[in-house]
Design a protein around this motif. Structure first.
Motif, PDB file in Angstrom:
ATOM      1  N   LEU A 100      -2.293   9.177   2.560  1.00 22.37           N
ATOM      2  CA  LEU A 100      -0.940   9.650   2.276  1.00 22.37           C
ATOM      3  C   LEU A 100      -0.685  11.015   2.907  1.00 22.37           C
ATOM      4  O   LEU A 100       0.453  11.385   3.152  1.00 22.37           O
ATOM      5  CB  LEU A 100      -0.708   9.746   0.769  1.00 22.37           C
ATOM      6  CG  LEU A 100      -0.894   8.466  -0.040  1.00 22.37           C
ATOM      7  CD1 LEU A 100      -0.719   8.760  -1.527  1.00 22.37           C
ATOM      8  CD2 LEU A 100       0.066   7.394   0.417  1.00 22.37           C
ATOM      9  N   GLU A 101      -1.757  11.769   3.153  1.00 17.74           N
ATOM     10  CA  GLU A 101      -1.627  13.111   3.718  1.00 17.74           C
ATOM     11  C   GLU A 101      -1.437  13.038   5.217  1.00 17.74           C
ATOM     12  O   GLU A 101      -1.887  12.097   5.851  1.00 17.74           O
ATOM     13  CB  GLU A 101      -2.870  13.938   3.365  1.00 17.74           C
ATOM     14  CG  GLU A 101      -3.032  14.142   1.878  1.00 17.74           C
ATOM     15  CD  GLU A 101      -4.320  14.875   1.522  1.00 17.74           C
ATOM     16  OE1 GLU A 101      -5.101  15.217   2.438  1.00 17.74           O
ATOM     17  OE2 GLU A 101      -4.543  15.104   0.333  1.00 17.74           O
ATOM     18  N   PRO A 130       0.795  -1.218   0.000  1.00 18.53           N
ATOM     19  CA  PRO A 130       0.000   0.000   0.000  1.00 18.53           C
ATOM     20  C   PRO A 130       0.832   1.275   0.000  1.00 18.53           C
ATOM     21  O   PRO A 130       0.322   2.345  -0.267  1.00 18.53           O
ATOM     22  CB  PRO A 130      -0.785  -0.107   1.314  1.00 18.53           C
ATOM     23  CG  PRO A 130       0.158  -0.841   2.218  1.00 18.53           C
ATOM     24  CD  PRO A 130       0.871  -1.840   1.314  1.00 18.53           C
ATOM     25  N   ASP A 131       2.099   1.165   0.317  1.00 17.21           N
ATOM     26  CA  ASP A 131       2.932   2.350   0.458  1.00 17.21           C
ATOM     27  C   ASP A 131       3.306   2.938  -0.895  1.00 17.21           C
ATOM     28  O   ASP A 131       3.153   2.313  -1.932  1.00 17.21           O
ATOM     29  CB  ASP A 131       4.213   2.006   1.220  1.00 17.21           C
ATOM     30  CG  ASP A 131       3.932   1.545   2.642  1.00 17.21           C
ATOM     31  OD1 ASP A 131       2.885   1.934   3.182  1.00 17.21           O
ATOM     32  OD2 ASP A 131       4.745   0.803   3.189  1.00 17.21           O
ATOM     33  N   VAL A 132       3.790   4.145  -0.844  1.00 18.31           N
ATOM     34  CA  VAL A 132       4.297   4.804  -2.032  1.00 18.31           C
ATOM     35  C   VAL A 132       5.785   5.058  -1.846  1.00 18.31           C
ATOM     36  O   VAL A 132       6.283   5.082  -0.719  1.00 18.31           O
ATOM     37  CB  VAL A 132       3.562   6.135  -2.312  1.00 18.31           C
ATOM     38  CG1 VAL A 132       2.097   5.896  -2.600  1.00 18.31           C
ATOM     39  CG2 VAL A 132       3.737   7.110  -1.167  1.00 18.31           C
ATOM     40  N   ALA A 133       6.466   5.244  -2.953  1.00 23.83           N
ATOM     41  CA  ALA A 133       7.892   5.570  -2.912  1.00 23.83           C
ATOM     42  C   ALA A 133       8.102   6.866  -3.669  1.00 23.83           C
ATOM     43  O   ALA A 133       7.642   7.010  -4.806  1.00 23.83           O
ATOM     44  CB  ALA A 133       8.706   4.450  -3.555  1.00 23.83           C
ATOM     45  N   VAL A 134       8.771   7.816  -3.030  1.00 24.92           N
ATOM     46  CA  VAL A 134       9.129   9.053  -3.711  1.00 24.92           C
ATOM     47  C   VAL A 134      10.359   8.732  -4.563  1.00 24.92           C
ATOM     48  O   VAL A 134      11.421   8.409  -4.039  1.00 24.92           O
ATOM     49  CB  VAL A 134       9.422  10.189  -2.714  1.00 24.92           C
ATOM     50  CG1 VAL A 134       9.897  11.434  -3.448  1.00 24.92           C
ATOM     51  CG2 VAL A 134       8.190  10.492  -1.873  1.00 24.92           C
ATOM     52  N   ILE A 135      10.190   8.798  -5.873  1.00 24.17           N
ATOM     53  CA  ILE A 135      11.249   8.444  -6.806  1.00 24.17           C
ATOM     54  C   ILE A 135      12.090   9.663  -7.158  1.00 24.17           C
ATOM     55  O   ILE A 135      13.303   9.574  -7.321  1.00 24.17           O
ATOM     56  CB  ILE A 135      10.660   7.819  -8.092  1.00 24.17           C
ATOM     57  CG1 ILE A 135       9.776   6.616  -7.749  1.00 24.17           C
ATOM     58  CG2 ILE A 135      11.753   7.452  -9.084  1.00 24.17           C
ATOM     59  CD1 ILE A 135      10.491   5.474  -7.037  1.00 24.17           C
ATOM     60  N   TYR A 136      11.437  10.804  -7.280  1.00 26.30           N
ATOM     61  CA  TYR A 136      12.138  12.041  -7.640  1.00 26.30           C
ATOM     62  C   TYR A 136      11.511  13.179  -6.870  1.00 26.30           C
ATOM     63  O   TYR A 136      10.284  13.292  -6.805  1.00 26.30           O
ATOM     64  CB  TYR A 136      12.021  12.287  -9.151  1.00 26.30           C
ATOM     65  CG  TYR A 136      12.548  13.626  -9.595  1.00 26.30           C
ATOM     66  CD1 TYR A 136      13.910  13.834  -9.747  1.00 26.30           C
ATOM     67  CD2 TYR A 136      11.683  14.684  -9.860  1.00 26.30           C
ATOM     68  CE1 TYR A 136      14.397  15.066 -10.156  1.00 26.30           C
ATOM     69  CE2 TYR A 136      12.157  15.924 -10.268  1.00 26.30           C
ATOM     70  CZ  TYR A 136      13.519  16.108 -10.418  1.00 26.30           C
ATOM     71  OH  TYR A 136      14.005  17.321 -10.809  1.00 26.30           O
ATOM     72  N   ASP A 137      12.342  14.025  -6.275  1.00 25.47           N
ATOM     73  CA  ASP A 137      11.846  15.185  -5.541  1.00 25.47           C
ATOM     74  C   ASP A 137      12.685  16.388  -5.949  1.00 25.47           C
ATOM     75  O   ASP A 137      13.713  16.683  -5.348  1.00 25.47           O
ATOM     76  CB  ASP A 137      11.920  14.944  -4.037  1.00 25.47           C
ATOM     77  CG  ASP A 137      11.073  15.929  -3.244  1.00 25.47           C
ATOM     78  OD1 ASP A 137      10.435  16.802  -3.869  1.00 25.47           O
ATOM     79  OD2 ASP A 137      11.043  15.808  -2.013  1.00 25.47           O
ATOM     80  N   GLY A 138      12.244  17.059  -7.009  1.00 30.26           N
ATOM     81  CA  GLY A 138      12.973  18.202  -7.547  1.00 30.26           C
ATOM     82  C   GLY A 138      12.330  19.511  -7.158  1.00 30.26           C
ATOM     83  O   GLY A 138      11.352  19.545  -6.406  1.00 30.26           O
ATOM     84  N   PRO A 139      12.855  20.613  -7.683  1.00 28.20           N
ATOM     85  CA  PRO A 139      12.337  21.933  -7.305  1.00 28.20           C
ATOM     86  C   PRO A 139      10.924  22.218  -7.811  1.00 28.20           C
ATOM     87  O   PRO A 139      10.187  22.955  -7.181  1.00 28.20           O
ATOM     88  CB  PRO A 139      13.340  22.901  -7.935  1.00 28.20           C
ATOM     89  CG  PRO A 139      14.017  22.121  -9.012  1.00 28.20           C
ATOM     90  CD  PRO A 139      13.987  20.690  -8.593  1.00 28.20           C
ATOM     91  N   ASP A 140      10.532  21.606  -8.941  1.00 29.93           N
ATOM     92  CA  ASP A 140       9.221  21.905  -9.493  1.00 29.93           C
ATOM     93  C   ASP A 140       8.232  20.748  -9.439  1.00 29.93           C
ATOM     94  O   ASP A 140       7.037  20.943  -9.616  1.00 29.93           O
ATOM     95  CB  ASP A 140       9.346  22.393 -10.938  1.00 29.93           C
ATOM     96  CG  ASP A 140      10.064  21.388 -11.827  1.00 29.93           C
ATOM     97  OD1 ASP A 140      10.697  20.467 -11.298  1.00 29.93           O
ATOM     98  OD2 ASP A 140       9.980  21.534 -13.060  1.00 29.93           O
TER      99      ASP A 140
END
Length: 190
Positions: A83-84, A56-66
């Motif tokens: 998720l919130e 059920p979890d999510v993975a943050v793959i990319y966290d950029g400026p935009d």
């Protein structure tokens, strides 16, 4: 120019997807856990019931400026409010629109996301395993997904054209393993 580069990057991704894939220790570990789950519940058809999906979890793959690109499953899309506040999703890219409806899924996906203030882009395409690279069936599937990714990128370009703040995009299919992961890769290289 950007469209040409994006098309070339997608062609390169498709080429790499056709190469022989070697499993990592993590792949083997996840496959072992899946096999153990099936052995523990042999009569349960996980593919027909999203409430039993084990990831059920999510993975943050990319966290950029935009933008932030997040990978998840149908279960994480169904339970998007859970998720919130850690992850506030703005756009959901769904890659299982052609799948049969499973127990636990919303009756109306469009309303499910709209009522949460989330934009949803929906695409079809079925997973197909054990297809011999280079075969006619492989070439057909490759073209199908290349067309889906091109449409997805065009739609995302349109949706993101007027965005001024950072957006979070959740990519999901059923398991969050094949279709959505490949589409997220297409976005990263696009």
């Amino acid at each position: 120019m950007a469209d040409r580069k994006r098309a070339e990057a997608l062609q390169q991704l498709v080429h790499h997807l056709g190469q022989k894939i070697h499993w990592t220790p993590l792949d083997n570990e996840l496959n072992g856990k899946w096999d153990a789950l099936i052995r523990e519940y042999p009569r349960h058809n996980f593919m027909d019931d999203s409430t039993w999906w084990p990831f059920p979890d999510v993975a943050v793959i990319y966290d950029g400026p935009d933008m932030r690109l997040v990978l998840g499953s149908v279960k994480s899309a169904t339970e998007i409010r859970n998720l919130e506040p850690a992850i506030k999703v703005d756009i959901v890219v769904t890659l299982n629109a052609d799948d049969k409806k499973r127990r636990g899924e919303p009756e109306d996906w469009a309303e499910h996301f709209r009522s949460r203030g989330v934009r949803n882009l929906r695409y079809g395409g079925f997973d197909k395993t054990r297809v011999e690279p280079g075969s006619e069936e492989f070439q057909t599937k490759k073209q199908e997904f290349l067309d889906i990714w091109k449409a997805m990128m065009a739609d995302l370009d349109e949706v993101l054209a007027n965005k001024t703040e950072k957006v979070t995009i959740l990519y999901h299919c059923f398991g969050g393993v094949n279709r959505s992961a490949a589409a997220l890769c297409a976005c990263l290289i696009g």
